[in-house]
Design an enzyme around this catalytic site. Structure first.
Site, PDB file in Angstrom:
ATOM      1  N   CYS A  21      -9.512   1.857  18.031  1.00 15.14           N
ATOM      2  CA  CYS A  21     -10.563   2.847  18.312  1.00 15.14           C
ATOM      3  C   CYS A  21     -11.349   3.258  17.075  1.00 15.14           C
ATOM      4  CB  CYS A  21      -9.975   4.078  18.998  1.00 15.14           C
ATOM      5  SG  CYS A  21      -8.963   5.140  17.929  1.00 15.14           S
ATOM      6  N   ASN A  50     -17.582   4.403 -21.455  1.00 18.22           N
ATOM      7  CA  ASN A  50     -16.612   3.332 -21.236  1.00 18.22           C
ATOM      8  C   ASN A  50     -16.114   2.841 -22.596  1.00 18.22           C
ATOM      9  OD1 ASN A  50     -15.573   1.836 -18.784  1.00 18.22           O
ATOM     10  ND2 ASN A  50     -16.049   0.104 -20.090  1.00 18.22           N
ATOM     11  N   PRO A  51     -14.815   2.578 -22.741  1.00 15.92           N
ATOM     12  CA  PRO A  51     -14.303   2.138 -24.036  1.00 15.92           C
ATOM     13  C   PRO A  51     -14.871   0.794 -24.488  1.00 15.92           C
ATOM     14  CG  PRO A  51     -12.502   2.900 -22.635  1.00 15.92           C
ATOM     15  CD  PRO A  51     -13.721   2.808 -21.773  1.00 15.92           C
ATOM     16  N   TYR A 101       0.821  -1.204   0.000  1.00 16.01           N
ATOM     17  CA  TYR A 101       0.000   0.000   0.000  1.00 16.01           C
ATOM     18  C   TYR A 101       0.860   1.262   0.000  1.00 16.01           C
ATOM     19  CZ  TYR A 101      -4.523  -2.185   0.113  1.00 16.01           C
ATOM     20  OH  TYR A 101      -5.641  -2.890  -0.265  1.00 16.01           O
ATOM     21  N   ARG A 110       1.623   1.920  -3.536  1.00 25.46           N
ATOM     22  CA  ARG A 110       0.464   2.490  -4.234  1.00 25.46           C
ATOM     23  C   ARG A 110       0.227   3.935  -3.818  1.00 25.46           C
ATOM     24  NH1 ARG A 110      -4.792  -1.000  -3.784  1.00 25.46           N
ATOM     25  NH2 ARG A 110      -5.511   0.692  -5.149  1.00 25.46           N
ATOM     26  N   GLN A 133     -15.814   4.429  -6.940  1.00 22.19           N
ATOM     27  CA  GLN A 133     -15.220   3.191  -6.451  1.00 22.19           C
ATOM     28  C   GLN A 133     -13.714   3.359  -6.234  1.00 22.19           C
ATOM     29  OE1 GLN A 133     -17.102  -0.378  -8.716  1.00 22.19           O
ATOM     30  NE2 GLN A 133     -17.346   1.381 -10.058  1.00 22.19           N
ATOM     31  N   HIS A 139     -15.248   2.853  -1.532  1.00 17.39           N
ATOM     32  CA  HIS A 139     -14.232   1.878  -1.136  1.00 17.39           C
ATOM     33  C   HIS A 139     -13.123   2.479  -0.285  1.00 17.39           C
ATOM     34  CE1 HIS A 139     -15.549  -0.655  -4.869  1.00 17.39           C
ATOM     35  NE2 HIS A 139     -16.395  -0.734  -3.860  1.00 17.39           N
TER      36      HIS A 139
END
Length: 245
Positions: free
Chosen positions: A133, A215-216, A66, A69, A104, A122
């Site tokens: 907590c 969208n393609p 992460y 990313r 998303q 998300h």
């Protein structure tokens, strides 16, 4: 299938507009999608990095992935498609309408572009969530792996929704309400295959909304759409909004 001019007219007149975006809208910003030939899961198995079980087994490994990313996301900038939705929101609100953008994506680019009425279904890569907590907090430019909660000092996890987890509290309810009440619904840059988000376009159509897909490639939503623009998010949104108003 109806014309681009009709879709532009519907957007000009709509009092309630709901938008769903997926990874395709961030691809022009240099952020890979998940499933195409150059996608994020081409070299990584999602079960190794994006499940509660993977995190419990090896949190350091998951956090290292992460962190990689997050670094990529910090380098990225919003693109014209993100800004087009900011402009659409401005137009709808200026005439007293209602607008909600549901994404998303976890890259935070919609917020950085200036979108205000936004639901990140998300989660967000640039935040962490305390495992003890529950407090969410923004990640600094440099942070230890794993980071620790500033409130209680406990270990924190990425503030994203992993496979098998529930959506953030209230997020789905806001999204569902907006699409069920929309005059116009836009679905941009998503395969329309990941549930529950994939059902939002169908929900809007069933409730009588004018449905536009950008969208393609064809998706499961294509047969329902009043207009399907077979193009990328930047080109599609610029075409829809380039009508002088």
């Amino acid at each position: 299938m109806e014309s681009l001019q009709e879709a532009q007219k519907r957007l000009r007149e709509a009092k309630r507009v709901a938008v769903l975006t997926g990874a395709g809208i961030s691809k022009p910003s240099g952020i890979p999608t998940f499933r195409d030939a150059e996608g994020l899961w081409r070299n990584f198995n999602p079960l190794d990095y994006a499940t509660p079980e993977a995190y419990a087994k090896d949190p350091e490994r998951v956090w290292a992935w992460y962190a990689w990313r997050i670094a990529k996301v910090r380098e990225a900038l919003p693109n014209p498609a993100h800004y087009a939705l900011v402009e659409l929101e401005r137009r709808v609100l200026a005439r007293g309408g209602e607008f909600l953008l549901v994404t998303q994506n976890v890259d935070g680019l919609h917020a950085r572009a200036g979108s205000q009425n936004l639901v990140e279904l998300h989660g967000n890569l640039l935040r962490a969530r305390c495992e003890a907590c529950g407090q969410r907090f923004p990640l600094p430019e440099a942070f230890t792996l794993p980071p620790f909660c500033p409130a209680c000092g406990h270990r924190a996890r990425p503030d994203v929704v992993w496979f098998g987890e529930l959506l953030p509290p209230g997020a789905w309810e806001r999204a569902e309400k907006a699409f069920a009440q929309a005059d116009v619904a836009l679905v941009v840059g998503t395969s329309a295959e990941v549930e529950p988000a994939a059902s939002l376009g169908r929900m809007a159509f069933a409730a009588g909304a004018y449905l536009v897909e950008v969208n393609p490639e064809p998706t499961p939503l294509t047969p329902l759409a009043h207009l399907s623009l077979r193009t990328g998010a930047v080109e599609g949104l610029e075409a829809l909004l380039n009508d002088g108003g």
